[in-house]
Design an enzyme around this catalytic site. Structure first.
Site, PDB file in Angstrom:
ATOM      1  N   GLU A  83       5.501  28.668  28.024  1.00 24.49           N
ATOM      2  CA  GLU A  83       6.433  27.985  28.014  1.00 24.49           C
ATOM      3  C   GLU A  83       7.694  27.439  27.686  1.00 24.49           C
ATOM      4  O   GLU A  83       6.754  25.866  28.157  1.00 24.49           O
ATOM      5  CB  GLU A  83       7.053  28.461  29.717  1.00 24.49           C
ATOM      6  N   GLU A 101       3.317  28.507  37.357  1.00 26.70           N
ATOM      7  CA  GLU A 101       4.639  27.291  37.782  1.00 26.70           C
ATOM      8  C   GLU A 101       4.133  27.023  39.377  1.00 26.70           C
ATOM      9  O   GLU A 101       5.603  26.690  40.297  1.00 26.70           O
ATOM     10  CB  GLU A 101       5.607  27.310  37.277  1.00 26.70           C
TER      11      GLU A 101
END
Length: 443
Positions: free
Chosen positions: A352, A164
């Site tokens: 995720e 991320e």
């Protein structure tokens, strides 16, 4: 919907991270990271990751749980400062040995290890030199990745470069909410560009050093909708979508930064050196989609350049999680659709997805009904994506055990296993037991 409806090759896994789980923050030669610095300052009141879930001591117990829950893959990250205490230079042999132990035990019990090279915990020694804002990080990152891939590459075949980038750059180098608490565009823009370059640099090193490697990187994403049909709000949603969902994937695909969305991104040109545009793309084998919440956008004079802001979920009469973010499982499907529109994207993994709630304890047991409902819905949308020819190859749950949730401390509980942070006792929640039953039927 049953697990047997998914392809037999579909990966079912779980994800943790080094800082959020390992603990042992100054043990056996590990150097400090920016998160050690951030959470141990006196003004931070939500605890720290000094012990976290003590994965450093409990990795066998946690991996045994992964196996018992019928999951087949385990994604974890390496702590850069556990391997290189000063970020570069001398290697810490005890830190290197720890990850060998984790990988070896996973393989021994039939769990596939997936390694994330960077999950936010930059060595403090490198931050002291500017961290991600310093272009020298390309050399620092190259040395780190080169070592790790040569050290573990015979055992680990699936590698994720960055976790991320928009999260750790945006929250850490623009908003100042996360380590290392930097703000303003003068920090964000160079840090973002250097992360873009490292994302592809890391991919090339893995390709060079690891035979038959499967290489990916992960992107946080949020389903963005305008407040209403007014043009100013629609354009605000386009700008937020460009920042949150397009900013890092499009350079990797050779498309450059999404400057079409708003003129402010033209400032990136100041940091792009000759030849950089050739270094930004990399042919990833897969991308990781990481989805948690929906955003409703509206026009705003602040912040400048973006001229858009989020309408808080708690003001919109919607279901929210323990972090006051909107729970919207259908958004996962929307984001899978969006990323699938890129011709350069091959396979997609949900690396995720999860949700945090306060524990619902009844008769001494953690009922966890809301999390079960969340998984039922996101699994349904994942299957729908596969049926509609979106190349989704796996789903990794965030997370295995309740952990240290960055600037939010230990209150948000994302785990399918409850952690007692005083005793480190693990207790499988009803969601974990439901998952075990769900996956047992795929055999």
């Amino acid at each position: 919907m049953k697990s047997k409806h998914f392809p037999k090759s579909f990966k079912w896994g779980v994800t943790i991270s080094s800082y959020q789980n390992e603990g042992a923050y100054n043990t056996h030669g590990k150097g400090p990271s920016i998160w050690d610095t951030f959470t141990n300052r006196k003004s931070f009141k939500k605890g720290n990751g000094n012990t976290a879930t003590d994965f450093y001591s409990n990795y066998k117990t946690d991996l045994d749980h992964v196996k018992a829950l019928h999951l087949d893959s385990f994604r974890f990250s390496l702590s850069w400062s556990r391997i290189f205490p000063e970020g570069v230079g001398e290697v810490n042999p005890e830190g290197v040995a720890f990850y060998h132990d984790v990988i070896d035990y996973a393989l021994k019990i039939g769990i596939e290890p997936w390694v994330t090279l960077y999950h936010w915990d930059l060595p403090q020694a490198l931050q002291d030199q500017g961290g991600w804002t310093n272009r020298d990080i390309l050399g620092w990152f190259e040395a780190y990745v080169n070592f790790c891939t040569k050290e573990y590459g015979l055992k680990v075949k699936t590698w994720i470069i960055l976790n991320e980038p928009m999260s750790f750059i945006g929250l850490g180098y623009f908003m100042g909410m996360h380590a290392p608490e930097k703000k303003r565009l003068k920090n964000f823009l160079p840090a973002a560009h250097h992360a873009t370059l490292c994302q592809s640099l890391g991919g090339r090193l893995v390709r060079k050093n690891v035979e038959n490697a499967i290489i990916g990187t992960t992107f946080s994403c949020s389903y963005v909708r305008p407040l209403n049909r007014r043009v100013i709000h629609k354009k605000a949603a386009v700008r937020i979508d460009a920042l949150l969902n397009r900013f890092f994937i499009e350079p990797a695909l050779g498309m450059g930064y999404p400057i079409d969305a708003f003129a402010g991104l033209d400032f990136m040109s100041k940091y792009i050196k000759p030849g950089d545009e050739d270094l930004m793309p990399f042919d990833f084998d897969f991308i990781g989609v990481q989805y948690y919440f929906k955003i409703v956008a509206k026009f705003s004079l602040l912040p400048p350049i973006l001229f858009a802001t989020e309408v808080p979920a708690e003001k919109r009469n919607v279901k929210i999680n323990a972090m006051n973010l909107e729970i919207y499982p259908k958004g996962l499907y929307k984001m899978l659709e969006q990323f699938n529109t890129y011709s350069g994207v091959k396979d997609i993994y949900i690396t995720e997805s999860g949700v945090c709630f306060e524990d619902d304890i009844e008769d001494g047991k953690i009922q966890d009904k809301n999390r079960i409902n969340y998984f039922k819905k996101t699994f349904k949308y994942t299957l729908k994506a596969i049926e509609n020819k979106i190349p989704v190859k796996g789903y990794f749950i965030w997370t295995l055990v309740d952990n240290f949730e960055w600037a939010e401390g230990t209150k948000p509980r994302f785990g399918i296993i409850h952690t007692d942070f005083n005793t480190q006792k693990r207790t499988i929640k009803k969601s974990g037991l439901w998952l075990k039953s769900f996956l047992s039927k795929r055999k």
